[in-house]
Design an enzyme around this catalytic site. Structure first.
Site, PDB file in Angstrom:
ATOM      1  N   GLU A   1       0.847  -1.195   0.000  1.00  0.00           N
ATOM      2  CA  GLU A   1       0.000   0.000   0.000  1.00  0.00           C
ATOM      3  C   GLU A   1       0.878   1.239   0.000  1.00  0.00           C
ATOM      4  OE1 GLU A   1      -2.816   2.610   3.006  1.00  0.00           O
ATOM      5  OE2 GLU A   1      -2.625   0.458   3.393  1.00  0.00           O
TER       6      GLU A   1
ATOM      7  N   ARG B   1       0.352  10.414   0.385  1.00  0.00           N
ATOM      8  CA  ARG B   1       0.649  11.482   1.344  1.00  0.00           C
ATOM      9  C   ARG B   1       1.856  12.311   0.929  1.00  0.00           C
ATOM     10  NH1 ARG B   1       0.370   7.987   6.984  1.00  0.00           N
ATOM     11  NH2 ARG B   1      -1.559   6.854   6.512  1.00  0.00           N
TER      12      ARG B   1
ATOM     13  N   THR C   1      -4.788   5.959   1.437  1.00  0.00           N
ATOM     14  CA  THR C   1      -5.246   7.310   1.759  1.00  0.00           C
ATOM     15  C   THR C   1      -6.075   7.902   0.616  1.00  0.00           C
ATOM     16  OG1 THR C   1      -3.050   7.525   2.793  1.00  0.00           O
ATOM     17  CG2 THR C   1      -4.547   9.348   3.070  1.00  0.00           C
TER      18      THR C   1
ATOM     19  N   LYS D   1     -11.052  -2.271   6.273  1.00  0.00           N
ATOM     20  CA  LYS D   1      -9.885  -1.853   7.040  1.00  0.00           C
ATOM     21  C   LYS D   1     -10.377  -1.347   8.398  1.00  0.00           C
ATOM     22  CE  LYS D   1      -6.404   1.871   6.905  1.00  0.00           C
ATOM     23  NZ  LYS D   1      -5.772   2.869   6.013  1.00  0.00           N
TER      24      LYS D   1
END
Length: 217
Positions: free
Chosen positions: A49, A53, A76, A136
């Site tokens: 993953e 960011r 994200t 998640k």
């Protein structure tokens, strides 16, 4: 043609069962992306993953997307624009800290399997009602840790989770021991200092140790 949530969750389940830990990666320099991915996959962690960011994140996904044996996802994801950019960069799945109707619709429209975030029973039930049964659990430790996730699993046994947020080598086993956990997300396998140093052998060793974690460990 949109991807049905139930089909998306099945694909995410397949990705989550490849290894007990999904590395959560923050990549600052795109030049490190490919050797980092190669080290993690060689160590036995094929599902990666890359969090959106940093300015380098999308290019990092592009650089990692064709690694043999690897499955590179974008983390994200917040907006539909994030989803489209991640898909264009070559992400094979997405991860989000939570879920909105707009985000879910965008992933379905882009045929990007999503691991949506949930921290409460109500959030999990809402996603289940839409067809998502692989979620998640985030932020895992701040939301009560393994005891909280175990409690959520009692009335909702049909939902499986990937806990992320505060998961470490010292507590990963307590999560992986739960019946409703398929894997956990962790950043410790790719520490910033080893990435900066280009210590790919060190990262591969950390990945190899994490890949040995199993249910009940």
């Amino acid at each position: 043609m949109t991807i049905p949530p139930i089909e998306a969750s099945q694909r995410i389940r397949e990705i989550c069962t490849l290894a007990p830990i999904v590395p959560v990666l923050v990549i600052e320099d795109v030049a490190t992306a490919r050797p980092l991915a190669e080290a993690l996959v060689a160590g036995g962690l094929p599902s990666l993953e890359v969090t959106l960011r940093t300015p380098a994140a999308l290019e990092a996904i592009r650089a990692m997307s064709d690694i043999t044996g690897g499955h590179v996802g974008a983390g994200t994801l917040i907006t539909p624009e994030d989803v489209r950019a991640a898909k264009a960069a070559g992400a094979s799945f997405g991860v989000s800290p939570g879920a909105t109707d707009e985000l879910l619709a965008a992933c379905e429209a882009e045929n990007l399997p999503l691991l949506p975030g949930a921290a409460t029973a109500s959030e999990a039930m809402r996603l289940l009602a839409r067809g998502y049964d692989m979620l998640k659990f985030f932020p895992a430790e701040a939301s009560g840790g393994a005891p909280a996730l175990k409690a959520i699993g009692a009335p909702l046994p049909q939902i499986s989770f990937c806990p992320t947020g505060g998961v470490s080598p010292s507590n990963a086993g307590s999560y992986l021991a739960l019946a409703n956990v398929l894997c956990a997300g962790g950043s410790w396998v790719a520490p910033k200092d080893l990435i900066i140093a280009g210590d790919w052998a060190g990262i591969e060793a950390l990945a190899r140790d994490a890949a040995q974690l199993r249910k009940g460990a």
